[in-house]
Design a protein around this motif. Structure first.
Motif, PDB file in Angstrom:
ATOM      1  N   LEU A   1       0.829  -1.204   0.000  1.00  0.00           N
ATOM      2  CA  LEU A   1       0.000   0.000   0.000  1.00  0.00           C
ATOM      3  C   LEU A   1       0.869   1.261   0.000  1.00  0.00           C
ATOM      4  N   PHE A   2       1.908   1.282   0.825  1.00  0.00           N
ATOM      5  CA  PHE A   2       2.804   2.440   0.883  1.00  0.00           C
ATOM      6  C   PHE A   2       3.459   2.688  -0.474  1.00  0.00           C
ATOM      7  N   TYR A   3       4.061   1.653  -1.041  1.00  0.00           N
ATOM      8  CA  TYR A   3       4.726   1.819  -2.338  1.00  0.00           C
ATOM      9  C   TYR A   3       3.728   2.083  -3.462  1.00  0.00           C
ATOM     10  N   GLY A   4       2.531   1.540  -3.362  1.00  0.00           N
ATOM     11  CA  GLY A   4       1.506   1.800  -4.357  1.00  0.00           C
ATOM     12  C   GLY A   4       1.048   3.249  -4.343  1.00  0.00           C
ATOM     13  N   VAL A   5       0.848   3.785  -3.145  1.00  0.00           N
ATOM     14  CA  VAL A   5       0.427   5.187  -3.019  1.00  0.00           C
ATOM     15  C   VAL A   5       1.533   6.112  -3.516  1.00  0.00           C
ATOM     16  N   THR A   6       2.771   5.840  -3.125  1.00  0.00           N
ATOM     17  CA  THR A   6       3.869   6.696  -3.587  1.00  0.00           C
ATOM     18  C   THR A   6       4.089   6.550  -5.092  1.00  0.00           C
ATOM     19  N   ALA A   7       3.866   5.375  -5.647  1.00  0.00           N
ATOM     20  CA  ALA A   7       3.972   5.195  -7.105  1.00  0.00           C
ATOM     21  C   ALA A   7       2.883   5.982  -7.816  1.00  0.00           C
ATOM     22  N   HIS A   8       1.695   5.987  -7.245  1.00  0.00           N
ATOM     23  CA  HIS A   8       0.595   6.739  -7.857  1.00  0.00           C
ATOM     24  C   HIS A   8       0.875   8.243  -7.817  1.00  0.00           C
ATOM     25  N   ILE A   9       1.385   8.729  -6.706  1.00  0.00           N
ATOM     26  CA  ILE A   9       1.728  10.147  -6.603  1.00  0.00           C
ATOM     27  C   ILE A   9       2.787  10.509  -7.642  1.00  0.00           C
ATOM     28  N   ALA A  10       3.815   9.678  -7.759  1.00  0.00           N
ATOM     29  CA  ALA A  10       4.886   9.939  -8.729  1.00  0.00           C
ATOM     30  C   ALA A  10       4.364   9.878 -10.162  1.00  0.00           C
ATOM     31  N   ALA A  11       3.552   8.879 -10.469  1.00  0.00           N
ATOM     32  CA  ALA A  11       3.022   8.739 -11.829  1.00  0.00           C
ATOM     33  C   ALA A  11       2.099   9.898 -12.183  1.00  0.00           C
TER      34      ALA A  11
ATOM     35  N   VAL B   1      12.246   8.828 -15.342  1.00  0.00           N
ATOM     36  CA  VAL B   1      11.765  10.008 -14.626  1.00  0.00           C
ATOM     37  C   VAL B   1      10.711   9.604 -13.590  1.00  0.00           C
ATOM     38  N   VAL B   2       9.794   8.722 -13.983  1.00  0.00           N
ATOM     39  CA  VAL B   2       8.766   8.259 -13.034  1.00  0.00           C
ATOM     40  C   VAL B   2       9.414   7.479 -11.890  1.00  0.00           C
ATOM     41  N   ALA B   3      10.394   6.629 -12.203  1.00  0.00           N
ATOM     42  CA  ALA B   3      11.073   5.848 -11.164  1.00  0.00           C
ATOM     43  C   ALA B   3      11.828   6.763 -10.203  1.00  0.00           C
ATOM     44  N   ALA B   4      12.494   7.796 -10.740  1.00  0.00           N
ATOM     45  CA  ALA B   4      13.199   8.747  -9.873  1.00  0.00           C
ATOM     46  C   ALA B   4      12.208   9.502  -8.983  1.00  0.00           C
ATOM     47  N   ALA B   5      11.072   9.889  -9.547  1.00  0.00           N
ATOM     48  CA  ALA B   5      10.038  10.557  -8.754  1.00  0.00           C
ATOM     49  C   ALA B   5       9.486   9.610  -7.687  1.00  0.00           C
ATOM     50  N   HIS B   6       9.298   8.339  -8.051  1.00  0.00           N
ATOM     51  CA  HIS B   6       8.778   7.362  -7.090  1.00  0.00           C
ATOM     52  C   HIS B   6       9.763   7.167  -5.941  1.00  0.00           C
ATOM     53  N   TYR B   7      11.036   7.051  -6.257  1.00  0.00           N
ATOM     54  CA  TYR B   7      12.047   6.891  -5.217  1.00  0.00           C
ATOM     55  C   TYR B   7      12.050   8.117  -4.295  1.00  0.00           C
ATOM     56  N   THR B   8      11.989   9.308  -4.888  1.00  0.00           N
ATOM     57  CA  THR B   8      12.010  10.543  -4.107  1.00  0.00           C
ATOM     58  C   THR B   8      10.791  10.654  -3.195  1.00  0.00           C
ATOM     59  N   VAL B   9       9.619  10.398  -3.736  1.00  0.00           N
ATOM     60  CA  VAL B   9       8.393  10.472  -2.935  1.00  0.00           C
ATOM     61  C   VAL B   9       8.423   9.424  -1.822  1.00  0.00           C
ATOM     62  N   SER B  10       8.902   8.227  -2.131  1.00  0.00           N
ATOM     63  CA  SER B  10       8.970   7.164  -1.116  1.00  0.00           C
ATOM     64  C   SER B  10       9.911   7.533   0.021  1.00  0.00           C
ATOM     65  N   VAL B  11      11.070   8.088  -0.311  1.00  0.00           N
ATOM     66  CA  VAL B  11      12.033   8.468   0.723  1.00  0.00           C
ATOM     67  C   VAL B  11      11.471   9.597   1.591  1.00  0.00           C
TER      68      VAL B  11
ATOM     69  N   ALA C   1       8.311  10.392   2.113  1.00  0.00           N
ATOM     70  CA  ALA C   1       7.202   9.876   2.930  1.00  0.00           C
ATOM     71  C   ALA C   1       7.717   8.993   4.062  1.00  0.00           C
ATOM     72  N   ALA C   2       8.705   8.148   3.781  1.00  0.00           N
ATOM     73  CA  ALA C   2       9.238   7.255   4.815  1.00  0.00           C
ATOM     74  C   ALA C   2       9.930   8.046   5.927  1.00  0.00           C
ATOM     75  N   ILE C   3      10.706   9.052   5.555  1.00  0.00           N
ATOM     76  CA  ILE C   3      11.377   9.862   6.573  1.00  0.00           C
ATOM     77  C   ILE C   3      10.348  10.625   7.413  1.00  0.00           C
ATOM     78  N   THR C   4       9.332  11.142   6.774  1.00  0.00           N
ATOM     79  CA  THR C   4       8.285  11.872   7.498  1.00  0.00           C
ATOM     80  C   THR C   4       7.555  10.955   8.479  1.00  0.00           C
ATOM     81  N   ILE C   5       7.174   9.777   8.011  1.00  0.00           N
ATOM     82  CA  ILE C   5       6.468   8.826   8.890  1.00  0.00           C
ATOM     83  C   ILE C   5       7.373   8.381  10.029  1.00  0.00           C
ATOM     84  N   PHE C   6       8.635   8.080   9.728  1.00  0.00           N
ATOM     85  CA  PHE C   6       9.588   7.672  10.760  1.00  0.00           C
ATOM     86  C   PHE C   6       9.733   8.755  11.826  1.00  0.00           C
TER      87      PHE C   6
END
Length: 114
Positions: free
Chosen positions: A17-27, A86-96, A98-103
């Motif tokens: 779910l986490f990676y899916g949401v961040t992938a959707h935001i990036a896409a 570009v989408v993969a770089a955006a996905h990685y950035t959004v995931s990092v 979001a993960a740092i914020t949640i942590f």
């Protein structure tokens, strides 16, 4: 001590779910309007890799996960290499981010008085 199967499945589904949401935001950021189920399909890939390679060094996990994420994005969204990058770089950035914020939020709430 054995970990209950419910905990493993729940953690895996939360990771998907986490990676899916961040992938959707990036896409959405890069491609515009895209269907959510495609992002959830992409989210399965980094979740599987994170579970399968958890005994390895984080650098190895990041490299393998980012590479697999790129190919999953390319296949699921049917993109050219440059656009998928570009989408993969955006996905990685959004995931990092979001993960740092949640942590940090969890750590902050852990210091709250009881």
């Amino acid at each position: 001590m054995a970990v209950p199967i419910v905990a493993l499945v729940g953690t895996f589904l939360l990771a998907v779910l986490f990676y899916g949401v961040t992938a959707h935001i990036a896409a959405r950021y890069v491609l515009g309007d895209v269907p959510v189920p495609r992002a959830l399909a992409v989210g399965v890939v980094p979740a599987i890799i994170a579970f399968a390679l958890q005994a390895y060094h984080p650098g190895v996990i990041i490299l393998v996960s980012a590479t697999a994420d790129f190919f999953a994005i390319r296949a699921v969204y049917r993109l050219k290499y440059k656009t998928a990058g570009v989408v993969a770089a955006a996905h990685y950035t959004v995931s990092v981010i979001a993960a740092i914020t949640i942590f940090n939020l969890v750590r902050l709430l852990g210091t709250a008085p009881t």
